[in-house]
Design a protein around this motif. Structure first.
Motif, short mmCIF file in Angstrom:
data_model
loop_
_atom_site.label_atom_id
_atom_site.label_comp_id
_atom_site.label_asym_id
_atom_site.label_seq_id
_atom_site.Cartn_x
_atom_site.Cartn_y
_atom_site.Cartn_z
N SER A 178 27.25 71.36 5.05
CA SER A 178 28.39 70.57 5.70
C SER A 178 28.09 68.91 5.55
N TYR A 238 36.29 69.65 14.26
CA TYR A 238 36.03 70.88 13.82
C TYR A 238 35.85 71.80 14.93
N TYR A 250 37.09 77.08 3.85
CA TYR A 250 36.35 76.33 4.83
C TYR A 250 36.99 74.85 5.16
N MET A 269 36.08 72.28 6.43
CA MET A 269 35.31 70.76 6.27
C MET A 269 35.70 70.33 4.92
#
Length: 348
Positions: free
Chosen positions: A84, A12, A108, A110
């Motif tokens: 997260s 990330y 996003y 994630m």
């Protein structure tokens, strides 16, 4: 041996974190204002116990404060080390190998990363600037085990109407995980839908509106007791540190302060949007969050602004965004003025 799927995913990218205080940081969607004075005092008091005592692993005071804030049952709340961590735990609790996960993009990253770690089958649905075609999306999600939504969405800033969220939740046989990290900067939350739909999981954070990003306090709401029990079971037992648990409770007590700060940020968001719209060389998109998405054509804005000690987030290349884009966090008025002056210089 490291699992092969881990080799396939990218680490990330959290953006740049420069050392020193000379930079204006408009890259991470942080609240530019300090916490309320009572929150800072509570943090100072908690430091005396933080080194040698664990927090209560059930976090009863924090859960009660959240329940009162959102007007939900305390038993519907689960916690995480930021949103997260909540996403990670949701994937671990719900996904088996090859389960279908639907993710509208751009959004996003994630959601995809943690789903891939679970060997899920990712169903990306590309909608430019997150303008979701509801009929097409509903048709694509019916057999999904998990659907991720973000409203207001990161990085586009637009929100999904509550009516549309309801239609999506009703169409999914599995679960819908709705990320509301930025919802306090908008005018509508889907929290009340959890009263009706047990397959809706709404995630929230103390990082944005409450300005406690460094303390990593995430949480979520779900009516399904099995899901909440599972998420509380598999999270780290002390996922929120002692200081964070204390600060979160105190922050909710200081809502008036945070609402005033929110109003300032929203007013600045609209002002910066109007000013950016005057530049013919770029395109700026309306936002319900505390940031704005800007499209430019080969101007290397992030690079040029960094040379002027202003950091914005380069999101060029994100699935669903065609061409060069930067995401600009709304800062204090003087920071926003510096940004506008720098852009005037660059674009002239």
């Amino acid at each position: 041996m490291v699992r092969p799927v881990i080799e396939l995913i990218n680490r990330y990218d959290a953006g740049k974190f420069p050392k020193g205080e000379s930079y204006i940081i408009l890259s991470s969607n942080e609240n530019p204002y300090p916490p309320a004075e009572d929150v800072l005092k509570a943090i100072e008091r908690s430091i005396k116990k933080v080194t040698n005592r664990y927090p209560d692993p059930e976090y009863p005071e924090l859960k009660r404060a959240i329940a009162e804030y959102l007007e939900v049952d305390v038993n519907e709340i689960f916690l995480g080390n930021g949103i997260s961590d909540c996403i990670y735990n949701i994937c671990n609790a719900l996904l088996d190998t090859l389960d279908k996960v639907t993710i509208p993009m751009p959004s996003y990253t994630m959601y995809a990363m943690y789903s891939i770690v679970r060997d899920a089958s990712i169903n990306y649905r590309i909608y430019p600037y997150y303008k979701i075609d509801i009929e097409d999306f509903i048709e694509s999600v019916r057999n999904s085990k998990l659907v991720f939504l973000c409203s207001p969405n990161n990085p586009t800033g637009n929100a999904i109407p509550i009516k549309r969220i309801k239609e999506i939740v009703e169409s999914v046989r599995g679960y819908v995980a709705l990320d509301e990290a930025y919802v306090e900067f908008s005018d509508a939350s889907a929290i009340k839908l959890t009263d009706t739909y047990e397959n809706l999981i709404v995630m929230r954070t103390f990082s944005k509106f409450f300005g406690l990003a460094g303390l990593r306090i995430g949480y979520g709401i779900c009516k399904d007791e099995r899901v909440v029990s599972a998420l509380e079971k598999i999270r780290l037992p002390f996922c929120i540190n002692y200081i964070g648990a204390i600060a979160g409770v105190e922050a909710i007590k200081c809502l008036d302060y945070y609402k005033k700060i929110r109003d300032i940020i929203v007013k600045e968001r609209e002002r910066v949007y109007r000013e950016l719209s005057k530049f013919e060389e770029i395109e700026v998109f309306p936002s319900k969050a505390n940031f704005l998405l800007v499209k430019s054509e080969n101007l290397r804005l992030a690079e040029k602004l960094e040379k002027r000690k202003i950091l914005v987030r380069d999101v060029t290349g994100l699935m669903g965004l065609s061409g060069e884009h930067v995401r600009i966090t709304i800062g204090k008025p003087e920071e926003n003025n510096a940004l506008l002056n720098a852009l005037e210089e660059i674009l002239s």
